[in-house]
Motif scaffolding. Structure first.
Motif, mmCIF file in Angstrom:
data_model
loop_
_atom_site.group_PDB
_atom_site.id
_atom_site.type_symbol
_atom_site.label_atom_id
_atom_site.label_comp_id
_atom_site.label_asym_id
_atom_site.label_seq_id
_atom_site.Cartn_x
_atom_site.Cartn_y
_atom_site.Cartn_z
ATOM 1 N N VAL A 187 0.862 -0.840 0.098
ATOM 2 C CA VAL A 187 0.320 0.111 -0.103
ATOM 3 C C VAL A 187 0.880 1.307 0.085
ATOM 4 O O VAL A 187 1.822 1.116 1.135
ATOM 5 N N PRO A 188 0.846 2.093 -0.459
ATOM 6 C CA PRO A 188 1.450 3.065 -0.307
ATOM 7 C C PRO A 188 2.426 4.204 1.066
ATOM 8 O O PRO A 188 0.571 4.155 1.159
ATOM 9 N N MET A 189 2.636 4.641 0.605
ATOM 10 C CA MET A 189 2.974 5.473 2.039
ATOM 11 C C MET A 189 3.262 4.092 2.825
ATOM 12 O O MET A 189 3.573 4.256 3.814
ATOM 13 N N TRP A 210 6.822 -0.861 -6.941
ATOM 14 C CA TRP A 210 7.267 0.622 -7.599
ATOM 15 C C TRP A 210 8.903 -0.090 -8.451
ATOM 16 O O TRP A 210 7.772 0.271 -10.019
ATOM 17 N N ILE A 265 8.029 -2.993 -10.109
ATOM 18 C CA ILE A 265 6.881 -3.376 -12.164
ATOM 19 C C ILE A 265 7.882 -2.391 -12.925
ATOM 20 O O ILE A 265 7.987 -2.461 -14.094
ATOM 21 N N VAL A 294 1.668 -7.880 -9.993
ATOM 22 C CA VAL A 294 0.051 -7.875 -9.304
ATOM 23 C C VAL A 294 -0.576 -8.884 -8.945
ATOM 24 O O VAL A 294 -0.733 -8.316 -7.964
ATOM 25 N N LEU A 299 -1.407 -9.551 -4.719
ATOM 26 C CA LEU A 299 -2.935 -9.155 -4.695
ATOM 27 C C LEU A 299 -3.091 -11.201 -4.045
ATOM 28 O O LEU A 299 -4.045 -10.428 -2.187
ATOM 29 N N VAL A 324 -2.941 -9.430 0.133
ATOM 30 C CA VAL A 324 -4.050 -9.015 0.851
ATOM 31 C C VAL A 324 -4.828 -10.503 1.168
ATOM 32 O O VAL A 324 -5.264 -10.084 1.964
ATOM 33 N N TRP A 337 -5.707 -9.939 5.737
ATOM 34 C CA TRP A 337 -7.286 -10.072 5.677
ATOM 35 C C TRP A 337 -7.405 -11.032 6.339
ATOM 36 O O TRP A 337 -8.580 -10.727 7.630
ATOM 37 N N PHE A 373 0.258 10.592 -8.887
ATOM 38 C CA PHE A 373 1.282 9.695 -7.937
ATOM 39 C C PHE A 373 0.053 9.676 -6.757
ATOM 40 O O PHE A 373 -0.580 8.974 -5.866
ATOM 41 N N PHE A 421 -3.584 8.385 -6.149
ATOM 42 C CA PHE A 421 -3.348 6.837 -6.355
ATOM 43 C C PHE A 421 -3.106 6.615 -4.218
ATOM 44 O O PHE A 421 -3.618 5.557 -3.910
ATOM 45 N N VAL A 422 -2.014 7.836 -3.742
ATOM 46 C CA VAL A 422 -1.634 7.058 -2.534
ATOM 47 C C VAL A 422 -3.155 7.339 -1.571
ATOM 48 O O VAL A 422 -3.942 6.275 -0.649
ATOM 49 N N GLU A 445 -6.295 4.933 -2.310
ATOM 50 C CA GLU A 445 -5.856 3.703 -1.573
ATOM 51 C C GLU A 445 -6.081 3.942 0.184
ATOM 52 O O GLU A 445 -6.753 3.517 0.807
ATOM 53 N N LEU A 483 -8.958 2.099 2.349
ATOM 54 C CA LEU A 483 -9.316 1.248 3.682
ATOM 55 C C LEU A 483 -9.451 2.036 4.775
ATOM 56 O O LEU A 483 -9.661 0.986 5.532
ATOM 57 N N TYR A 543 -12.899 0.606 4.347
ATOM 58 C CA TYR A 543 -13.377 -0.521 4.710
ATOM 59 C C TYR A 543 -13.837 -0.582 5.881
ATOM 60 O O TYR A 543 -15.046 -1.995 6.767
ATOM 61 N N LEU A 592 -13.247 -4.685 -0.434
ATOM 62 C CA LEU A 592 -11.522 -4.472 -0.039
ATOM 63 C C LEU A 592 -11.378 -5.200 -1.608
ATOM 64 O O LEU A 592 -10.310 -4.790 -2.304
ATOM 65 N N ILE A 610 -8.830 -3.043 -3.584
ATOM 66 C CA ILE A 610 -7.397 -3.688 -4.298
ATOM 67 C C ILE A 610 -7.244 -3.775 -5.204
ATOM 68 O O ILE A 610 -6.101 -3.251 -5.675
ATOM 69 N N GLY A 611 -8.190 -4.882 -5.240
ATOM 70 C CA GLY A 611 -6.979 -5.491 -6.723
ATOM 71 C C GLY A 611 -7.427 -4.449 -8.266
ATOM 72 O O GLY A 611 -6.316 -4.969 -8.642
ATOM 73 N N ILE A 645 -4.043 -2.045 -7.521
ATOM 74 C CA ILE A 645 -2.509 -2.412 -7.703
ATOM 75 C C ILE A 645 -2.890 -3.467 -8.402
ATOM 76 O O ILE A 645 -1.668 -3.099 -9.736
ATOM 77 N N LEU A 702 -1.913 0.786 -10.272
ATOM 78 C CA LEU A 702 -0.435 1.075 -9.580
ATOM 79 C C LEU A 702 0.498 0.636 -11.581
ATOM 80 O O LEU A 702 1.066 1.596 -12.024
#
Lengths: 495, 496
Positions: free
Chosen positions: A394-396, A404, A407, A423, A427, A430, A434, B134, B137-138, B141, B145, B148, B167, B171-172, B175, B179
């Motif tokens: 997840v970003p951040m 990144w 890819i 990708v 997934l 996840v 989860w 970018f 996108f951050v 996401e 989340l 959820y 989710l 997410i699928g 990402i 992405l």
């Protein structure tokens, strides 16, 4: 005060000399404190080293003043500087955590010996990384491996299966080391040298190529076993599952990383253009096995109930990412690998430590026993969630940075199918993360279980790593610039 | 306060609100006061920025560099301004409504609910003001989340299952597809900044351009383009305030907003129109538009029907983006606003009905309009606006969308919009008609003994805080009809 020029050797010799001292410190808190000092010392050394390297280029150190091809050389550049930082850094974060964790999981009389083994393992990993001498690598590889077997076996007071896991690892690890040393022997036969740079120079001048190719094959297979490349990963899930939590956190974040680094070092610096096998092997064996590992590891992780084992399988998948970046044989690819070495150490360290916190309180890491734990141990599970998000990418978080670049590396070569597979496999993460989140937050805790939050001495180290996951995910300038320097240093040989 | 500070405070203010909500969790009244105050201040800040933007200013902030060349940066442009106004403005109304609904239904874990809400709003602001793909996108996401826990709020097996679908798809797609599209753009163009006229012109092989567009369009799962629309009906297990603000406004509009951003500022309208890369998208969006309307027709559960209606209405906007001409883009952007007002009204009415009677199926709602006249009147206004009848806001966006379709000369697209309007009537009006004109079953069988004795006036409305908000937004639909040119004036720079 010892001059800064001795740093490359100091950070290996320090722990090496400290290990016997530690073994006679029979007071367990003293042994722990001593280990912590040693580890932090090594960490400071590696920080200084990396800083120096990034400012003024690689540092070479001749042991005992003997000139390089004959004497043993230690050489630190960006690519191993960062690995040294990972190993000593993770070790220093895990140790404060380890105190309570060991108290909960290992009989008291073993503690000082356990810390001794820990220091030896640290020594071995740092030595493998710092040295520029091929045989010296083998020596340190054995030091780290032997001590790792002991560390894994220490989990036997909780679950006796730790013994078989350690024994299994011993057999496979020894096979790996044997392959490796046979490869080194063949290289020595072909070139008459053990210094990595010297071997590389001599390989360029000799006509006899078959011995070199065979040496390459032996070394790669030996290392593939050490770094748990699918399908040579079978020792890893058991070893990580049954080792004490702190040991798992330390090993998962460091041991395979050192082996991946060696793979890069030998493939590029030592063999480089010397063996024609690198490019075809990377394309036909490396990438397919990496992909197989990514999927097999992730899918296996989805079906695990023991969460330590789940994360262990996830490691197999993550190692697939590292090998994939390497297999692309480009600067961006190796950058992705180096970044992921660092980033994966942070996320897996944090995740295994969070599980360690859970284990201390509820004596289990089985998913069924974690129902509703999110409310009873909010900080621990929040750490797990952030670590998990990082694993997903997840970003951040750091996981995003790795993804990144991986890819990007695949897109650079217009390998669309690789992008799709990367990708897709990420997934899968996840799904297995989860499952845990649902169990921890959306199920009611079993009646009568009243557990408190984990002790601060364990939570703080865990959150240090969680913080690092976010920090280096938000400001990746440092890691990316080191990774770029490392990748250019390694792959530059090829062009 | 400078515009730059104001911009950053729109992101951080809701997070401050979140911490305060957490701290005041023990005392519900204080906690709700925090939510309301935060939402009002946020809206005020957004409005203060609006005047700058109308004057042509483009405040921007470069927060930090994440990777070399890639930074978290924010820039306000008209489209984002519009989205921010809608999301923050409706948050106030929805906060009032949440209080009525959550208390009326005696829901558990309300503190977590309000905390997640603030994070979602903060990320909606981040999406609105993102200066590059970018950054967008951050926050995209983060929005997934943070919503959820809201979808899984009830913690029942059904809620868990719905949240999993939610989710998994969001997410699928993000990402898995988006992405990859972003990194592809980054490698091809060397930048991800939103730039007027786009950044891709001449950078990507024209043969591959439709594929890049497909990665974006399907990757933006929040726009609910078929076949990635399943998450939206699944999200309906959430409490109704979540469906109202997030799954009619913030989340889904974030999706179509991203679609418009990509078309306008990454591809560039003229480049996209000239390349013809979006031709396939017209058909996919048209298909989604009609099919979702037909599915809506078959749903008896009110929220499910509204959810499919949303899927269909989102496709209006994606179709507008695919047409890639000035009218259609303008219409699409306008539709973000008008549909938001209309749909939030409908959802809030659905929630009010649930609070008052615990009814979820349309077939059970016969005669309910007489007991709940305000709720049903508001519903009726919202429905008219969605259908596009004057004098309600929905008229204008449909007008511009159809104008855009006519401009390309594709009569079939005009026909699609028209048929869908008829379908809107078919699936929305029966609810109103049944409510007002059919006799209530209780009256027919009075002897069965209703659980609640009807009051003297015969009115059994939900609590005031559940009824007032939809009436306000219904009024908003009406007002916006007359002030649509102000919104168009705001938006015009993006197509010029």
């Amino acid at each position: 005060m010892i001059a800064a020029e001795h740093l490359p050797v100091l950070q290996v010799v320090g722990p090496l000399l400290a290990a016997p001292i530690c073994s006679v410190l029979r007071i367990r808190n003293l042994a722990w404190f001593f280990t912590l000092i040693v580890s932090v010392g090594a960490f400071l050394c590696s920080l200084l080293l990396l800083q120096t390297v990034m400012e003024s280029g690689p540092i070479s150190y001749e042991l005992g003043g003997w000139m390089a091809p004959l004497g043993i050389e230690y050489r630190v550049d960006a690519s191993n500087g960062i690995v040294l930082l990972i190993i000593s850094g993770i070790s220093s974060v895990v140790l404060p955590f380890a105190k309570r964790s060991f108290e909960a999981e290992v009989p008291e009389k073993l503690h000082s010996l356990l810390y001794t083994a820990y220091i030896l393992c640290l020594t071995g990993l740092l030595g493998i990384t710092a040295t520029a001498d091929a045989f010296n690598v083998f020596v340190f590889l054995e030091i780290s491996s032997l001590s790792t077997y002991v560390l894994v076996a220490a989990g036997s007071s909780i679950d006796r299966r730790a013994l078989t896991a350690a024994y299994n690892y011993l057999i496979l690890g020894t096979i790996g080391a044997t392959f490796f040393v046979i490869g080194i022997g063949l290289l020595y036969m072909a070139t008459g040298s053990l210094n990595m740079a010297d071997i590389a120079v001599r390989l360029g001048t000799i006509a006899e190529i078959r011995t070199v190719d065979v040496a390459f094959a032996f070394i790669v297979v030996g290392l593939a076993l050490k770094l748990a490349l699918f399908p040579l990963h079978t020792w890893l899930p058991n070893a990580y599952t049954h080792a004490p939590s702190a040991v798992t956190a330390f090993l998962a974040a460091t041991a395979t990383k050192a082996a991946v680094y060696l793979m890069l070092r030998f493939s590029f610096t030592v063999f480089g253009t010397g063996s024609g096998l690198l490019a075809p092997m990377a394309g036909t064996v490396g990438i397919p096995l990496a992909l197989a590992g990514m999927f097999a590891g992730s899918i296996a992780a989805i079906y695990q109930y023991n969460l330590k084992r789940m994360l262990a399988y996830s490691s197999v998948a993550q190692i697939g990412y590292m090998v994939l970046g390497f297999g692309l044989l480009s600067v961006t690819g190796v950058m992705a690998t180096t970044l992921h070495l660092f980033n994966h150490a942070l996320m897996k360290g944090a995740l295994f430590m969070a599980l360690g916190c859970v284990f201390v309180r509820i004596r289990s890491v089985h998913i069924a026993d974690l129902s509703g734990i999110g409310r009873q141990m909010p900080w621990t599970m929040a750490a797990f969630v952030i670590g998990g998000l990082s694993l997903i990418g997840v970003p951040m978080t750091v996981g995003f940075i790795s993804k990144w670049y991986l890819i990007s590396a695949a897109l650079e070569q217009e390998a669309w199918w690789l992008v799709a597979l990367i990708v897709a496999s990420s997934l899968l993460a996840v799904i297995y993360i989860w499952r845990v989140i649902e169990a921890a937050y959306l199920k009611a805790p079993p009646p009568g279980r009243a557990v408190a939050e984990a002790p601060l001495s364990m939570l703080i180290p865990t959150w240090v790593l969680v913080g690092a996951n976010i920090y280096f995910g938000v400001d990746a300038d440092f890691t990316v610039s080191v990774a770029r320097a490392a990748a250019e240093g390694l792959v530059g040989v090829m062009q | 306060m400078s515009a730059e500070t104001a911009l950053l405070s729109t992101l951080f203010l809701p997070l401050v609100g979140m911490v305060l909500i957490w701290l005041t969790g023990k005392s519900p009244n204080l906690r709700e006061a925090v939510t309301l105050t935060t939402s009002v201040i946020l809206f005020a800040i957004v409005l203060s920025l609006l005047s700058d933007v109308l004057d042509g200013a483009r405040p921007s902030v470069d927060l930090m560099e994440v990777m070399p060349g890639l930074s978290l940066s924010f820039e306000i442009e008209p489209l984002g301004m519009l989205f921010a106004c809608i999301a923050s403005g409706l948050w106030i109304v929805n906060s009032l409504y949440s209080i009525g609904y959550m208390r009326g239904n005696d829901e558990k874990k309300q503190t977590r609910f309000y905390m997640c809400f603030t994070v979602a709003i903060s990320s909606a602001m981040g999406i609105a003001f993102a200066g590059n793909m970018f950054t967008l996108f951050v926050f995209y996401e983060v929005l997934t989340l943070s919503t959820y826990p809201l979808v899984a709020h009830k913690e029942t097996e059904e809620a868990k299952q719905g949240a999993r679908t939610y989710l998994g798809i969001l997410i699928g797609t993000s990402i898995g597809l988006q992405l990859a599209a972003i990194i592809w753009t980054w490698i091809a163009a060397g930048t991800l900044d939103f730039t007027a006229g786009g950044i891709l012109s001449g950078k990507v092989d024209p043969v591959l351009l439709p594929f890049l567009l497909a990665l974006y369009m399907f990757g933006i799962g929040k726009a609910a383009l078929m076949p990635f629309h399943r998450w939206l009906p699944s999200a309906m297990v959430a409490p109704t305030p979540v469906s109202a603000l997030l799954h009619a406004v913030a989340v889904v509009k974030a999706g179509v907003f991203t679609v418009l951003k990509v078309v306008v500022y990454i591809f560039g309208i003229d480049f996209l129109a000239a390349s013809g890369a979006a031709n396939w998208l017209i058909w996919v969006a048209g298909f989604t538009l009609i099919t979702a309307s037909l599915v809506a027709l078959s749903k008896d559960n009110l929220k499910a029907r509204l959810a499919y209606s949303t899927v269909s209405q989102l496709a209006y906007i994606v179709l507008g983006a695919a047409l890639a001409n000035h009218y259609a883009i303008l219409g699409g952007a306008l539709h973000i606003a008008t549909h938001a007002l209309g749909k939030i009204t409908l959802f809030m009415c659905a929630g009010a009905i649930y609070v008052a009677t615990h009814k979820t199926e349309i077939s059970d709602m016969q005669g309910l309009g007489r007991k709940m006249p305000f709720t049903f009147a508001a519903f009726c206004v919202g429905a008219f606006s969605i259908i596009g009848l004057p004098p309600l806001a929905g008229t204008w966006s449909k007008w511009y969308l159809v104008l855009g379709a006519a401009e390309t000369g594709m009569l079939i697209v005009v026909a699609i919009y028209m048929i869908s309007s008829l379908l809107n009537i078919a699936y929305l009006m029966p609810i109103v008609a049944k409510g007002f004109f059919r006799p209530a079953p209780e009256l027919a069988t009075a002897s069965a003994g209703a659980a609640v004795a009807p009051s003297k006036s015969g009115i059994q409305e939900a609590p005031l805080l559940c009824v007032l908000p939809p009436c306000l937004t219904a009024l908003g639909c009406f007002v916006l009809f007359f002030y649509a040119d102000a919104v168009i004036a705001l938006l015009r720079p993006i197509v010029e």
